[in-house]
Motif scaffolding. Structure first.
Motif: not given
Length: 310
Positions: A4, A10, A33-37, A46-48, A52
């Motif tokens: 990240e 975030r 919560e946004p998820e980092f990929f 990020y997915r929220c 995307w």
């Protein structure tokens, strides 16, 4: 990117979603919560929920108008193009910590491990790229994306990296500084030959392309930007450009080992420009302060792929 960006909080991503994309979440439901990929090379992803979020790092080659291109393609019936979502304020490109941010619908296939495409899928991809190449935007919706000029815009950056590395200025930069100086010292003649050939080929391409109709090109139809499945969907249009179609055919050759067509001199130009741009980017990274983290390790591997030690 594998790690990240610590400059992008975030909570700032959540604020962007709250202010511009709240309608994608029913009622007063709390935003996830946004998820980092750790995906891709040119963005932090990020997915929220159903969204995307792509935080772009390619500032030098970033043209916000390029994100209008997939919208126009989608509106023209090309449903294989994944278009970004306009926010409540009407904008497509937002900014957080000085970085461009673009929001898309979340697509499950985009985060799955890529699988090698079949011959039929590659044929379909080529057919869809031909449709894109022939696209003419409506007169009322012209898009201000770059037009090919066959220049090497990174040459000053490459000269600076070479001067720093070969002048002994990388010792205190980080764990790859000394290795970079050694690599560039041993491969100096090879790199000079690549640059000389690129300049020569660029001149020939300029003369040959004069008066030709520009094609709308994607620029990087690769395993991270093409989703293969029941169909073939094309994502990430940030590098869109008016150029000879060989710009895309060269990418297919580089990534998949095959191209349906193309003139040799143009294919060679795009191959050389890609290699030199990659060398410039990674050499620039290691002539600056770095820590040797996972991103550094991955980028060193890419550099030595384009500029082998021996």
């Amino acid at each position: 990117m594998l790690l990240e960006n610590t400059l992008v909080e975030r909570r700032s991503l959540l604020r962007l979603v709250e202010e511009n994309f709240r309608n994608f979440f029913p009622g007063d439901r709390e935003l996830p919560e946004p998820e980092f990929f750790p995906l891709g090379e040119d963005s932090w992803s990020y997915r929220c929920g159903p969204l995307w979020i792509s935080v772009r790092r390619d500032l030098d080659g970033h043209f916000p108008a390029a994100y209008e291109v997939p919208l126009l393609l989608r509106e023209s019936g090309k449903d294989y193009v994944l278009a970004p979502l306009p926010g409540r304020d009407g904008r497509i490109v937002h900014r957080i910590a000085g970085l461009p941010v673009v929001v898309f619908p979340y697509v499950e296939r985009a985060v799955a491990a890529p699988t090698p495409p079949t011959a039929g899928q590659l044929d379909l991809l080529a057919a869809r790229l031909r449709e894109v190449h022939a696209f003419d935007p409506p007169a009322s919706r012209s898009v201000g994306i770059p037009v090919e000029d066959f220049r090497l815009p990174f040459e000053d950056d490459l000269d600076k990296a070479l001067q720093t590395a070969l002048g002994g200025g990388t010792d205190a930069c980080g764990p790859y500084g000394g290795r970079l100086a050694d690599l560039l010292g041993r491969r100096r003649d090879h790199l000079a030959a690549l640059r000389e050939e690129a300049a020569s080929v660029a001149g020939r391409c300029t003369a040959l392309w004069h008066g030709e109709r520009p094609a709308l090109t994607h620029g990087d139809p690769s395993t991270t930007n093409v989703l293969f499945g029941q169909g073939v969907d094309i994502i990430d249009w940030g590098g869109a450009m008016w150029a000879p179609p060989e710009r895309d055919w060269a990418a297919l050759t580089r990534v998949f080992g095959t191209a349906p067509e193309g003139r040799a001199v143009f294919l060679r130009f795009y191959e050389l420009r890609w290699v030199l741009a990659e060398i410039t980017e990674y050499a620039g990274r290691f002539t600056g302060l770095h820590t040797g983290d996972a991103d550094d390790e991955a980028m060193w591997g890419r550099l030595t792929r384009y500029l082998p030690p021996a």
